[in-house]
Design a protein around this motif. Structure first.
Motif, short mmCIF file in Angstrom:
data_model
loop_
_atom_site.label_atom_id
_atom_site.label_comp_id
_atom_site.label_asym_id
_atom_site.label_seq_id
_atom_site.Cartn_x
_atom_site.Cartn_y
_atom_site.Cartn_z
N GLU A 261 6.63 10.19 4.05
CA GLU A 261 6.04 8.85 4.02
C GLU A 261 6.89 7.82 3.29
O GLU A 261 6.82 6.65 3.61
N CYS A 262 7.65 8.27 2.28
CA CYS A 262 8.35 7.30 1.45
C CYS A 262 9.85 7.23 1.72
O CYS A 262 10.45 6.16 1.62
N TYR B 148 5.82 13.08 0.24
CA TYR B 148 6.66 12.01 -0.32
C TYR B 148 7.88 11.77 0.57
O TYR B 148 8.20 10.61 0.90
N LYS C 138 2.12 7.09 -6.51
CA LYS C 138 1.14 8.15 -6.77
C LYS C 138 1.77 9.52 -6.55
O LYS C 138 1.59 10.44 -7.35
N TYR C 139 2.53 9.68 -5.47
CA TYR C 139 3.21 10.95 -5.20
C TYR C 139 4.21 11.29 -6.30
O TYR C 139 4.31 12.43 -6.75
N ARG D 108 2.39 1.82 -3.43
CA ARG D 108 1.41 2.42 -4.35
C ARG D 108 1.25 3.91 -4.08
O ARG D 108 1.19 4.72 -5.00
N GLN D 109 1.18 4.27 -2.81
CA GLN D 109 1.05 5.68 -2.44
C GLN D 109 2.27 6.48 -2.89
O GLN D 109 2.15 7.59 -3.40
N CYS D 110 3.46 5.91 -2.71
CA CYS D 110 4.69 6.59 -3.13
C CYS D 110 4.73 6.79 -4.64
O CYS D 110 5.14 7.84 -5.13
N LYS E 11 0.84 -1.19 0.00
CA LYS E 11 0.00 0.00 0.00
C LYS E 11 0.88 1.25 0.00
O LYS E 11 0.62 2.21 -0.74
#
Length: 143
Positions: free
Chosen positions: A139-140, A136, A101-102, A97-99, A94
């Motif tokens: 979180e990443c 980014y 997206k960023y 995927r979010q990273c 998850k």
């Protein structure tokens, strides 16, 4: 009584810190010298020595304990019989995927900035880029 008084005076004298002057001078060859006695025939300057900086170790110990607990938790999650291992894998997917997206969002914003813009729109795009970049990073990159 005189012995106790003499002993007390001796203890006080020994307990005071040694505050010797330090002198610095340069000789005829250009070599720099330091000494606690001033040279007789040379021009010299007194050197002020700053007291040492004391760094408390308690914060370092707390951080080391935190790292140790984190490693133990990771090892517990990675044990073969752990159910949390699969939950962690889903969270990792998850997050990936979010990273992604960023990254795509940052690419779109950067493309819009390169394409040309008015002053107000450029400011909004730069602000949006800054916000997405911070998300980014937080979180990443830091996890």
């Amino acid at each position: 009584m005189p012995r106790i008084m003499a002993l007390s005076l001796l203890c006080v004298a020994l307990a005071t810190p040694a505050m010797a002057e330090i002198y610095r001078w340069t000789d005829a060859n250009g070599a720099i010298h330091f000494s606690d006695t001033p040279p007789k025939q040379q021009r010299h300057a007194s050197v002020t020595v700053q007291p040492p900086v004391i760094v408390p170790m308690s914060e370092n110990i707390r951080q080391a304990d935190k790292v140790h607990r984190s490693r133990a938790e990771v090892n517990r999650l990675l044990e073969p019989g752990s159910r949390d291992r699969y939950a962690r894998a889903r969270e990792t997917e998850k997050l990936a995927r979010q990273c992604e997206k960023y990254r795509k969002q940052l690419g779109r914003i950067q493309g819009q900035l390169r394409a040309g813009y008015g002053n107000d729109r450029g400011n909004r795009l730069r602000q949006k880029r800054r916000q997405v970049s911070q998300l980014y990073s937080r979180e990443c990159m830091l996890n």
